[in-house]
Motif scaffolding. Sequence first.
Motif, short mmCIF file in Angstrom:
data_model
loop_
_atom_site.label_atom_id
_atom_site.label_comp_id
_atom_site.label_asym_id
_atom_site.label_seq_id
_atom_site.Cartn_x
_atom_site.Cartn_y
_atom_site.Cartn_z
N ARG A 93 29.63 31.85 50.97
CA ARG A 93 29.37 30.46 51.33
C ARG A 93 28.31 30.36 52.42
NH1 ARG A 93 34.82 28.71 51.36
NH2 ARG A 93 34.85 27.78 49.31
N LYS A 116 24.68 29.23 51.74
CA LYS A 116 24.46 27.79 51.91
C LYS A 116 23.80 27.04 50.77
CE LYS A 116 24.78 27.60 56.89
NZ LYS A 116 24.84 28.99 57.29
N SER A 139 30.68 35.77 46.33
CA SER A 139 32.10 35.47 46.55
C SER A 139 32.43 34.24 45.72
CB SER A 139 32.36 35.16 48.02
OG SER A 139 31.77 33.90 48.33
N ARG A 140 33.72 33.99 45.59
CA ARG A 140 34.10 32.78 44.85
C ARG A 140 33.68 31.53 45.63
NH1 ARG A 140 39.98 31.73 42.31
NH2 ARG A 140 40.10 29.51 42.68
N GLN A 156 30.78 36.53 40.28
CA GLN A 156 31.91 36.58 41.23
C GLN A 156 32.58 37.94 41.29
OE1 GLN A 156 34.89 33.43 40.90
NE2 GLN A 156 36.44 34.89 41.60
N ILE A 157 32.78 38.39 42.52
CA ILE A 157 33.46 39.67 42.75
C ILE A 157 34.81 39.38 43.40
CG2 ILE A 157 33.36 41.76 44.18
CD1 ILE A 157 30.22 41.38 43.65
N GLY A 158 35.84 40.03 42.92
CA GLY A 158 37.15 39.84 43.55
C GLY A 158 38.28 39.87 42.55
N GLN A 159 39.42 39.43 43.05
CA GLN A 159 40.65 39.47 42.28
C GLN A 159 40.51 38.76 40.94
OE1 GLN A 159 43.96 38.25 44.73
NE2 GLN A 159 45.06 37.55 42.93
N THR A 160 39.83 37.60 40.95
CA THR A 160 39.67 36.85 39.70
C THR A 160 38.23 36.94 39.20
OG1 THR A 160 39.52 34.92 41.14
CG2 THR A 160 41.58 35.23 39.97
N GLY A 219 27.22 36.78 54.62
CA GLY A 219 27.85 35.47 54.76
C GLY A 219 29.14 35.36 53.96
N SER A 255 33.34 35.91 54.31
CA SER A 255 34.33 36.06 55.39
C SER A 255 35.20 37.30 55.20
CB SER A 255 35.21 34.81 55.49
OG SER A 255 35.87 34.59 54.25
N GLN A 315 41.28 38.12 48.53
CA GLN A 315 40.95 38.06 47.10
C GLN A 315 39.54 38.58 46.82
OE1 GLN A 315 41.97 35.39 48.90
NE2 GLN A 315 43.91 34.69 48.02
N HIS A 316 38.66 38.47 47.81
CA HIS A 316 37.31 39.02 47.63
C HIS A 316 37.34 40.54 47.80
CE1 HIS A 316 32.98 39.13 47.38
NE2 HIS A 316 33.00 39.99 48.37
N ASN A 363 27.41 38.99 59.16
CA ASN A 363 28.13 37.73 59.36
C ASN A 363 27.88 37.23 60.79
OD1 ASN A 363 30.32 35.72 59.64
ND2 ASN A 363 31.00 36.57 57.70
N ASP A 374 22.61 36.16 61.95
CA ASP A 374 22.28 35.22 60.89
C ASP A 374 21.66 35.97 59.71
OD1 ASP A 374 21.15 33.30 59.25
OD2 ASP A 374 20.63 31.99 60.93
N LEU A 375 22.28 35.83 58.56
CA LEU A 375 21.80 36.58 57.39
C LEU A 375 20.36 36.23 57.04
CD1 LEU A 375 21.81 35.00 54.27
CD2 LEU A 375 24.15 34.70 55.00
P1 FAD Z 1 34.03 31.51 53.61
O1 FAD Z 1 35.42 32.01 53.75
O2 FAD Z 1 33.77 30.07 53.87
O3 FAD Z 1 33.11 32.40 54.57
C1 FAD Z 1 31.78 32.16 54.78
C2 FAD Z 1 31.34 33.14 55.85
O4 FAD Z 1 29.94 33.04 56.05
C3 FAD Z 1 31.99 32.93 57.22
O5 FAD Z 1 32.62 34.12 57.62
C4 FAD Z 1 30.82 32.57 58.14
O6 FAD Z 1 30.98 33.11 59.45
C5 FAD Z 1 29.66 33.24 57.45
N1 FAD Z 1 28.35 32.62 57.68
C6 FAD Z 1 28.01 31.30 57.63
N2 FAD Z 1 26.68 31.15 57.85
C7 FAD Z 1 26.17 32.39 58.02
C8 FAD Z 1 24.86 32.88 58.29
N3 FAD Z 1 23.79 32.08 58.34
N4 FAD Z 1 24.70 34.21 58.45
C9 FAD Z 1 25.76 35.07 58.37
N5 FAD Z 1 27.03 34.65 58.13
C10 FAD Z 1 27.21 33.32 57.95
N6 FAD Z 1 37.35 34.84 46.35
C11 FAD Z 1 36.47 35.74 45.92
O7 FAD Z 1 35.43 36.00 46.55
N7 FAD Z 1 36.71 36.39 44.73
C12 FAD Z 1 37.80 36.17 43.98
O8 FAD Z 1 37.95 36.78 42.93
C13 FAD Z 1 38.76 35.21 44.44
N8 FAD Z 1 39.88 34.98 43.74
C14 FAD Z 1 40.81 34.10 44.25
C15 FAD Z 1 42.02 33.91 43.58
C16 FAD Z 1 42.96 33.05 44.09
C17 FAD Z 1 44.26 32.87 43.36
C18 FAD Z 1 42.70 32.35 45.28
C19 FAD Z 1 43.73 31.42 45.86
C20 FAD Z 1 41.51 32.52 45.95
C21 FAD Z 1 40.53 33.38 45.44
N9 FAD Z 1 39.33 33.58 46.10
C22 FAD Z 1 38.46 34.54 45.65
C23 FAD Z 1 38.90 32.72 47.23
C24 FAD Z 1 39.09 33.38 48.59
O9 FAD Z 1 40.40 33.13 49.05
C25 FAD Z 1 38.07 32.80 49.61
O10 FAD Z 1 38.23 31.39 49.65
C26 FAD Z 1 36.63 33.09 49.27
O11 FAD Z 1 36.46 34.48 49.06
C27 FAD Z 1 35.76 32.67 50.46
O12 FAD Z 1 34.42 32.85 50.15
P2 FAD Z 1 33.36 33.12 51.31
O13 FAD Z 1 33.76 34.30 52.08
O14 FAD Z 1 32.03 33.11 50.68
O15 FAD Z 1 33.45 31.76 52.16
#
Ligand code: FAD
Length: 319
Positions: free
Chosen positions: A209, A212, A234-235, A248-252, A265, A267, A271-272, A286, A304-305
């Motif tokens: 995420r 952006k 990530s999801r 998408q990489i992860g559990q699902t 970027g 977290s 699940q990831h 991150n 910052d990525l």
């Molecule tokens: P976030 O958790 O929002 O993290 C974003 C990160 O980016 C933060 O750590 C932030 O500090 C960082 N960031 C922001 N801006 C910058 C920047 N400019 N430079 C550097 N860092 C920055 N997720 C998966 O990925 N794969 C799956 O297969 C998967 N399966 C799921 C199955 C179930 C049943 C459920 C409930 C959830 C599943 N999820 C899965 C979702 C998972 O729980 C998380 O919600 C998801 O992985 C979060 O994605 P993220 O890390 O990209 O986003």
Amino acid sequence: MNRNVLVFTEMKGSVLRQVSLEALSLGQKIAGDGSLVAAVFGSQASRYAEVLGQHGADQVMVFADPQFDRYQADIYYHAYRKVIQATNPDVILAGHTVNMKDVAPRIASRFGYGLISDCTNVELNGHDLSFIRPIYAGKAFEKKRFTTENMFVTIRPNNFKAEPSPKVQEVVFCEADNVDVQTVIRDIVLKSTGAIDLAEAKIVISGGRGVKSKEGFGPLNELASVLGGATGASRGACDEGYCDYGMQIGQTGKVITPDLYIACGISGAIQHVAGMSNSKVIIAINKDPEAPIFQIADYGIVGDLFEIVPLLTEEFRRR
Ligand code: FAD
């Protein structure tokens, strides 16, 4: 120790999947003084007979038929049946791929083979064989042994080494039977995840995420291209519409084991992590020093990525 081992190889388009060569190398170890047969399917199959011999196959069964260019369970099942009846293997090996996940249980149950899927390691102790596979979304590993005489094992890509081992192989050209198919594939909508298959890529640059936007993946794609890797996500990034769910990489999503995984970027939600924690080297970028991804990373970069990724690209391009 001698076992008769059969490897079902697989093509992606007109190219042999790397995991097929990994299965052959493992097959050689399991076979010992026994035989190692490889079966290859598709209009381009003949091109690979020699390669399979170079990786240890004593015999290569070639089904050079375009009907195998598109996976269809009935067609493949009947060809697999023909090969099994001809070779009567003690052990069948194949890659843990989408197609194999579909057809392997059917083969195992019809032919009385035990099935252990998604193996990441094998322990050979004299005649004893133990198979290691991840469970609980990669949080633990279990060691399994067969109680059946005949064994069917699928292996996770990138976990076994494909080692050349030239043999004077026999090539047998086989005819596929006419099969009365139960289901017809009407259309396949391909969503491109780049030139390199994410499941088999040695290097994966993944965005979360924090990327952006769709455009935010630009610098990640560039780094992937300089390193000869694939781009994953990530999801969170997929849900936001920054990229396709095929990434998408992860559990699902996809479970991968590259040599190098760079999480940008992301977290590090459990699940990831389930989809990438077995990567050989993990680098996390991150902004948040408390991000959980740093707990599993071998190297962490807090920042910052959008500043760090272009710097890495520039540096790797120079080398
Ligand atoms: P976030 O958790 O929002 O993290 C974003 C990160 O980016 C933060 O750590 C932030 O500090 C960082 N960031 C922001 N801006 C910058 C920047 N400019 N430079 C550097 N860092 C920055 N997720 C998966 O990925 N794969 C799956 O297969 C998967 N399966 C799921 C199955 C179930 C049943 C459920 C409930 C959830 C599943 N999820 C899965 C979702 C998972 O729980 C998380 O919600 C998801 O992985 C979060 O994605 P993220 O890390 O990209 O986003």
